[in-house]
Motif scaffolding. Sequence first.
Motif, short mmCIF file in Angstrom:
data_model
loop_
_atom_site.label_atom_id
_atom_site.label_comp_id
_atom_site.label_asym_id
_atom_site.label_seq_id
_atom_site.Cartn_x
_atom_site.Cartn_y
_atom_site.Cartn_z
N ARG A 113 45.53 47.48 38.60
CA ARG A 113 46.20 48.52 39.40
C ARG A 113 46.92 49.51 38.49
O ARG A 113 46.88 50.73 38.72
CB ARG A 113 47.18 47.89 40.38
N LEU A 114 47.58 49.01 37.45
CA LEU A 114 48.27 49.89 36.51
C LEU A 114 47.28 50.84 35.82
O LEU A 114 47.56 52.02 35.64
CB LEU A 114 49.00 49.06 35.44
N ILE A 115 46.12 50.30 35.44
CA ILE A 115 45.10 51.12 34.80
C ILE A 115 44.56 52.16 35.77
O ILE A 115 44.40 53.34 35.43
CB ILE A 115 43.96 50.23 34.26
N LYS A 116 44.29 51.74 37.00
CA LYS A 116 43.76 52.65 38.01
C LYS A 116 44.73 53.80 38.27
O LYS A 116 44.33 54.97 38.37
CB LYS A 116 43.50 51.89 39.31
N GLU A 117 46.01 53.50 38.38
CA GLU A 117 47.00 54.54 38.65
C GLU A 117 47.06 55.54 37.49
O GLU A 117 47.16 56.75 37.71
CB GLU A 117 48.37 53.91 38.88
N ALA A 118 47.00 55.03 36.24
CA ALA A 118 47.05 55.91 35.08
C ALA A 118 45.84 56.83 35.03
O ALA A 118 45.95 58.03 34.76
CB ALA A 118 47.15 55.09 33.80
N VAL A 119 44.66 56.27 35.32
CA VAL A 119 43.44 57.08 35.30
C VAL A 119 43.49 58.13 36.41
O VAL A 119 43.12 59.29 36.20
CB VAL A 119 42.19 56.18 35.43
N SER A 120 43.94 57.75 37.58
CA SER A 120 44.01 58.67 38.71
C SER A 120 44.92 59.85 38.40
O SER A 120 44.64 61.00 38.79
CB SER A 120 44.51 57.95 39.97
N GLU A 121 46.02 59.58 37.68
CA GLU A 121 46.98 60.63 37.34
C GLU A 121 46.68 61.27 35.99
O GLU A 121 47.39 62.19 35.58
CB GLU A 121 48.40 60.04 37.33
N GLN A 122 45.63 60.78 35.31
CA GLN A 122 45.28 61.26 33.95
C GLN A 122 46.48 61.15 33.01
O GLN A 122 46.77 62.05 32.21
CB GLN A 122 44.76 62.70 34.00
N GLU A 123 47.18 60.02 33.11
CA GLU A 123 48.32 59.75 32.24
C GLU A 123 47.94 58.69 31.23
O GLU A 123 47.14 57.78 31.52
CB GLU A 123 49.52 59.26 33.07
N SER A 177 33.73 49.84 40.46
CA SER A 177 33.83 48.40 40.21
C SER A 177 35.10 48.03 39.44
O SER A 177 35.64 46.94 39.61
CB SER A 177 32.60 47.92 39.42
N ALA A 178 35.59 48.96 38.59
CA ALA A 178 36.78 48.67 37.79
C ALA A 178 38.05 48.67 38.65
O ALA A 178 39.07 48.13 38.23
CB ALA A 178 36.92 49.69 36.66
N ALA A 179 37.98 49.27 39.82
CA ALA A 179 39.14 49.31 40.71
C ALA A 179 39.12 48.17 41.72
O ALA A 179 39.94 48.14 42.63
CB ALA A 179 39.20 50.65 41.43
N MET A 180 38.17 47.26 41.57
CA MET A 180 38.05 46.12 42.48
C MET A 180 38.34 44.82 41.74
O MET A 180 38.12 44.72 40.54
CB MET A 180 36.63 46.06 43.06
N GLN A 181 38.85 43.85 42.46
CA GLN A 181 39.11 42.52 41.91
C GLN A 181 38.23 41.51 42.63
O GLN A 181 38.12 41.55 43.86
CB GLN A 181 40.58 42.14 42.08
N LYS A 182 37.61 40.63 41.86
CA LYS A 182 36.78 39.59 42.45
C LYS A 182 37.42 38.23 42.20
O LYS A 182 37.81 37.92 41.07
CB LYS A 182 35.36 39.62 41.87
N LEU A 183 37.53 37.44 43.23
CA LEU A 183 38.00 36.06 43.13
C LEU A 183 36.85 35.13 43.51
O LEU A 183 36.11 35.40 44.46
CB LEU A 183 39.18 35.81 44.07
N LYS A 184 36.72 34.04 42.76
CA LYS A 184 35.71 33.03 43.08
C LYS A 184 36.39 31.68 43.14
O LYS A 184 37.07 31.26 42.21
CB LYS A 184 34.59 33.03 42.04
N THR A 185 36.20 30.98 44.24
CA THR A 185 36.84 29.69 44.42
C THR A 185 35.97 28.55 43.88
O THR A 185 34.78 28.74 43.59
CB THR A 185 37.11 29.42 45.92
N ASP A 186 36.57 27.35 43.77
CA ASP A 186 35.80 26.20 43.32
C ASP A 186 34.82 25.72 44.37
O ASP A 186 34.02 24.81 44.14
CB ASP A 186 36.73 25.06 42.89
#
Length: 328
Positions: free
Chosen positions: A223-233, A278-287
């Motif tokens: 999320r931190l990375i996504k916000e920085a890219v969105s704001e070009q910061e 894809s970089a703005a999405m999180q994938k979880l996989k359970t056991d």
Amino acid sequence: MQIEHITTHLLDPSQKLFLPGTAETDLSASSAYAFVSTKLLKLFSADQRHAGAFLPASRLAQKLTLYRDHQMDFSELSILIAQNLYEAKVSCGILEATALIIAQLVHEGRRYLCALDQGYRKAMSCYIKSDNENEFLEQQVLSPTLLKHDFAFTVELSDLSLHIIEEKRTIADEPVYALATHFLEAQAEASYRESSKEIERLTRTLSEKYEMDPIESLPKVKRLIKEAVSEQEDLQVDEIAETLFHEVPFAADEFVSQMAQKGIRGTVSTQSVKMPKSAAMQKLKTDTNIEITFPVEYMEEPDKFEVIHLDDGTIRIEIRNVSHVQSR
């Protein structure tokens, strides 16, 4: 973008073949111009783009200065670049066949000298061999996208500011930017792609080491990375460390230290970066082999999504306030 001069050279060190383009490349066919201009434009926004700086003794920088000052013409400079790149590839053991484009162009009001050494990929075509027989033929074709081992650089001619596209290669058991070092004679910073991957890798590693929950920390850093890219910061390495590991100061210090060991210090530029979906999405996989993919910001929105750790050691995942579900 306006292309002012352009030449194409063929390099195949594996066959000891170097065919310099002595005349400018004809792009009068609309499809050829669209292909080349689109690919050259990618050099200014690719997430594997590195900032670089010529070393004081760089011979290429000296030739570029002569060219900028009108003491060398485009054709002479182009052939010289192609010849030096071919020799550097031979010395580094880089033997793939490539088509090298060298161009002078104007992009967003600034004039650049650009080079794109592009590899081929295999493709199949089908043609008519006789009246009743067709045949498949394997061909080597250029890709409309940048391939993993493509090499490129852009130099703004006013001040020789340099950006490089190059993946590290292993030379003498050491991963290095081989052509940036041996051809450009320049230093290269880590690209946005390399930096963001290292940030995510370290986040996972240190979360596990200091017994933190990667299910919380990984979406947070994305999320931190996504916000920085969105704001070009710029991404601030120390701020990311503090946000992720504010409860574990040793982990924050180790994060900054290990990033520095990878050559990533202070800030990571997000200029012109276009973050893939894809970089703005999180994938979880359970056991139990259930996979869940969701936008990273949902981890901060408990009215939509929450991961709950139960007293018996199991985990409950709740998706909330849903009024409609599609099967996709």
